[in-house]
Motif scaffolding. Structure first.
Motif, mmCIF file in Angstrom:
data_model
loop_
_atom_site.group_PDB
_atom_site.id
_atom_site.type_symbol
_atom_site.label_atom_id
_atom_site.label_comp_id
_atom_site.label_asym_id
_atom_site.label_seq_id
_atom_site.Cartn_x
_atom_site.Cartn_y
_atom_site.Cartn_z
ATOM 1 N N HIS A 127 0.836 -1.206 0.000
ATOM 2 C CA HIS A 127 0.000 0.000 0.000
ATOM 3 C C HIS A 127 0.868 1.253 0.000
ATOM 4 O O HIS A 127 2.107 1.178 -0.147
ATOM 5 C CB HIS A 127 -0.937 -0.020 1.211
ATOM 6 C CG HIS A 127 -0.241 -0.378 2.486
ATOM 7 N ND1 HIS A 127 0.542 0.507 3.190
ATOM 8 C CD2 HIS A 127 -0.186 -1.546 3.178
ATOM 9 C CE1 HIS A 127 1.037 -0.090 4.270
ATOM 10 N NE2 HIS A 127 0.610 -1.343 4.276
ATOM 11 N N GLN A 128 0.213 2.396 0.171
ATOM 12 C CA GLN A 128 0.911 3.681 0.058
ATOM 13 C C GLN A 128 2.019 3.839 1.098
ATOM 14 O O GLN A 128 3.095 4.354 0.794
ATOM 15 C CB GLN A 128 -0.105 4.816 0.188
ATOM 16 C CG GLN A 128 0.423 6.178 -0.210
ATOM 17 C CD GLN A 128 -0.668 7.232 -0.170
ATOM 18 O OE1 GLN A 128 -1.283 7.459 0.875
ATOM 19 N NE2 GLN A 128 -0.933 7.860 -1.300
ATOM 20 N N ASN A 129 1.779 3.399 2.323
ATOM 21 C CA ASN A 129 2.823 3.476 3.348
ATOM 22 C C ASN A 129 4.028 2.628 2.969
ATOM 23 O O ASN A 129 5.173 3.054 3.153
ATOM 24 C CB ASN A 129 2.273 3.020 4.700
ATOM 25 C CG ASN A 129 1.186 3.917 5.237
ATOM 26 O OD1 ASN A 129 0.120 4.031 4.621
ATOM 27 N ND2 ASN A 129 1.428 4.548 6.373
ATOM 28 N N GLN A 131 4.954 1.953 -0.008
ATOM 29 C CA GLN A 131 5.613 2.653 -1.110
ATOM 30 C C GLN A 131 6.572 3.723 -0.586
ATOM 31 O O GLN A 131 7.718 3.835 -1.036
ATOM 32 C CB GLN A 131 4.556 3.283 -2.027
ATOM 33 C CG GLN A 131 5.090 4.038 -3.219
ATOM 34 C CD GLN A 131 5.502 3.127 -4.348
ATOM 35 O OE1 GLN A 131 6.256 2.176 -4.130
ATOM 36 N NE2 GLN A 131 5.022 3.393 -5.549
ATOM 37 N N VAL A 132 6.097 4.496 0.377
ATOM 38 C CA VAL A 132 6.918 5.582 0.920
ATOM 39 C C VAL A 132 8.095 5.022 1.722
ATOM 40 O O VAL A 132 9.211 5.535 1.653
ATOM 41 C CB VAL A 132 6.052 6.535 1.774
ATOM 42 C CG1 VAL A 132 6.920 7.560 2.502
ATOM 43 C CG2 VAL A 132 5.035 7.235 0.879
ATOM 44 N N LEU A 168 -2.029 0.222 -3.930
ATOM 45 C CA LEU A 168 -0.799 0.990 -3.780
ATOM 46 C C LEU A 168 -1.056 2.472 -3.514
ATOM 47 O O LEU A 168 -0.199 3.165 -2.967
ATOM 48 C CB LEU A 168 0.072 0.830 -5.031
ATOM 49 C CG LEU A 168 1.554 1.153 -4.890
ATOM 50 C CD1 LEU A 168 2.205 0.334 -3.780
ATOM 51 C CD2 LEU A 168 2.285 0.936 -6.211
ATOM 52 N N THR A 169 -2.232 2.969 -3.872
ATOM 53 C CA THR A 169 -2.562 4.376 -3.614
ATOM 54 C C THR A 169 -3.348 4.557 -2.318
ATOM 55 O O THR A 169 -3.784 5.667 -2.003
ATOM 56 C CB THR A 169 -3.384 4.954 -4.779
ATOM 57 O OG1 THR A 169 -4.610 4.221 -4.899
ATOM 58 C CG2 THR A 169 -2.614 4.876 -6.082
ATOM 59 N N SER A 171 -3.774 4.208 1.885
ATOM 60 C CA SER A 171 -2.952 4.235 3.092
ATOM 61 C C SER A 171 -3.257 3.038 3.995
ATOM 62 O O SER A 171 -4.312 2.403 3.894
ATOM 63 C CB SER A 171 -3.189 5.526 3.874
ATOM 64 O OG SER A 171 -4.477 5.508 4.469
ATOM 65 N N LEU A 218 2.583 11.318 2.549
ATOM 66 C CA LEU A 218 2.420 10.029 1.879
ATOM 67 C C LEU A 218 2.040 10.226 0.412
ATOM 68 O O LEU A 218 2.583 9.554 -0.482
ATOM 69 C CB LEU A 218 1.360 9.187 2.576
ATOM 70 C CG LEU A 218 1.704 8.608 3.953
ATOM 71 C CD1 LEU A 218 0.524 7.811 4.485
ATOM 72 C CD2 LEU A 218 2.942 7.728 3.894
ATOM 73 N N THR A 219 1.138 11.154 0.159
ATOM 74 C CA THR A 219 0.676 11.397 -1.209
ATOM 75 C C THR A 219 1.768 12.003 -2.068
ATOM 76 O O THR A 219 2.015 11.559 -3.201
ATOM 77 C CB THR A 219 -0.552 12.320 -1.193
ATOM 78 O OG1 THR A 219 -1.599 11.702 -0.436
ATOM 79 C CG2 THR A 219 -1.045 12.592 -2.610
ATOM 80 N N SER A 222 4.677 9.546 -2.693
ATOM 81 C CA SER A 222 4.263 8.551 -3.680
ATOM 82 C C SER A 222 4.279 9.143 -5.084
ATOM 83 O O SER A 222 4.627 8.459 -6.060
ATOM 84 C CB SER A 222 2.860 8.035 -3.356
ATOM 85 O OG SER A 222 2.846 7.345 -2.128
ATOM 86 N N ARG A 223 3.909 10.427 -5.192
ATOM 87 C CA ARG A 223 3.956 11.087 -6.499
ATOM 88 C C ARG A 223 5.401 11.165 -7.007
ATOM 89 O O ARG A 223 5.660 10.957 -8.197
ATOM 90 C CB ARG A 223 3.360 12.489 -6.401
ATOM 91 C CG ARG A 223 3.239 13.221 -7.749
ATOM 92 C CD ARG A 223 2.798 14.655 -7.562
ATOM 93 N NE ARG A 223 1.621 14.714 -6.716
ATOM 94 C CZ ARG A 223 1.393 15.669 -5.803
ATOM 95 N NH1 ARG A 223 2.287 16.623 -5.598
ATOM 96 N NH2 ARG A 223 0.293 15.655 -5.082
#
Length: 335
Positions: A127-129, A131-132, A168-169, A171, A218-219, A222-223
């Motif tokens: 997930h997003q976390n 990813q970061v 993946l986007t 949280s 996080l956003t 990820s970008r």
């Protein structure tokens, strides 16, 4: 409680796969809220899309003393959900100077590829976390654009198989909220709080501080990973054309006019060549050493650089790999 249904996000990613009737969708199960949420979403998706084949896989490498109980829980869970499941033990090679987590991940991926159909899609719960955390770990290691690209939502796997990370986007907090609202059962791995492990340190000590200071971190991070992925893909496309001009049918790299290229182009072509040969690129220092030796070899000096189980050497006007047995795949970095 606000509605936290993640199904629209999941369904959008599944649509992007452009699956064909009869294709296999495989859920990689670990037992945590992440993969259990993906399983729950997949079961809902199955109701609308019975034309696909569905499978869940859990591989137990016994890294935790409670892992046999987790395996039994997941086997029973899948039986209740009426989804075919493979739950089996997994031997993981361990030794000095080996990361247990990395070896476990590589072994899991290899075994899952063997258990899946040739054109299957493997769904992961990252997930997003995640990813970061991966982005920050790669930054700490001094990675370039390919490493900073972190994880792709959809990526090639083995042969015609693919990996998909449908959340993946999303949280971690959103996943927990979904799991609670939709009564998803999951297991909490106590080792996830051990901050001696690098990823856990990022997860519990670093990322919360960054998010407290910058709530959109996080956003935006990820970008940045997505932009790095885009630039890396573009560079790969351009380098592929230049590599094709120098690549022999047996995989050797032709060095004709090599010394007229810029240092940046030389390093880029070396990375592209190693990737083409499915060999993980060496550290930046070793890549520089290889580039330096090639430069000096114009005057007749030998070229020979080794890392892991890989050796690159010059023979006449070509570079060749003389040992690639057991080399790490360069297909993707899946922290």
């Amino acid at each position: 409680m606000a509605n936290v249904d993640l199904f629209p996000v999941y369904a959008q990613q599944m649509a992007a796969l452009q699956l064909q009737p009869g294709q296999q969708i495989v859920v990689a199960l670990g037992g945590g809220a992440d993969s259990q949420t993906v399983l729950d979403l997949t079961l809902r998706y199955r109701e609308q899309h019975p034309q696909y084949r569905y499978l869940a896989i859990h591989l137990d490498h016994y890294f935790h003393p409670d892992s046999p109980q987790w395996a039994a829980f997941l086997k029973a869970y899948c039986a209740r959900a009426n989804i075919d499941a493979i739950v089996e033990p997994l031997a993981v090679l361990q030794g000095p100077r080996m990361s247990k987590e990395e070896q476990g991940r590589e072994a899991r991926y290899q075994r899952m590829a063997e258990l899946m159909s040739d054109d299957a899609v493997l769904l992961l719960g990252q997930h997003q976390n995640d990813q970061v955390e991966t982005l920050l770990l790669q930054l700490k290691r001094g990675a370039g654009p390919k490493g900073l690209a972190a994880m792709a939502a959809i990526a090639d796997f083995q042969n015609a198989q693919r990996i998909c990370r449908p959340l993946l986007t999303v949280s971690k907090a959103q996943i927990y909220a979904y799991a609670q609202q939709f009564a998803v059962e999951w297991i909490e791995d106590t080792t996830n709080t051990d901050t001696r492990i690098e990823r856990n340190f990022m997860r519990h000590e670093v990322v919360p501080v960054l998010c407290e200071r910058w709530p959109q971190f996080l956003t935006t991070a990820s970008r940045s990973a997505a932009l790095c992925a885009e630039q890396s893909a573009l560079l790969d496309e351009l380098l592929a054309e230049r590599l094709a001009e120098r690549l022999e049918s047996d995989g050797r790299l032709r060095l004709t006019d090599w010394w007229q290229l810029s240092a940046q182009m030389q390093r880029g072509l070396l990375r592209a060549w190693l990737y083409h040969r499915q060999v993980k690129a060496p550290s930046f220092a070793l890549l520089n050493e290889l580039q330096t030796q090639i430069q000096r070899s114009q005057g007749g000096k030998q070229v020979r650089v080794s890392w892991g189980l890989v050796t690159v050497q010059r023979k006449q006007k070509w570079l060749e790999l003389v040992s690639i047995s057991g080399a790490n795949s360069a297909a993707e970095n899946t922290e």
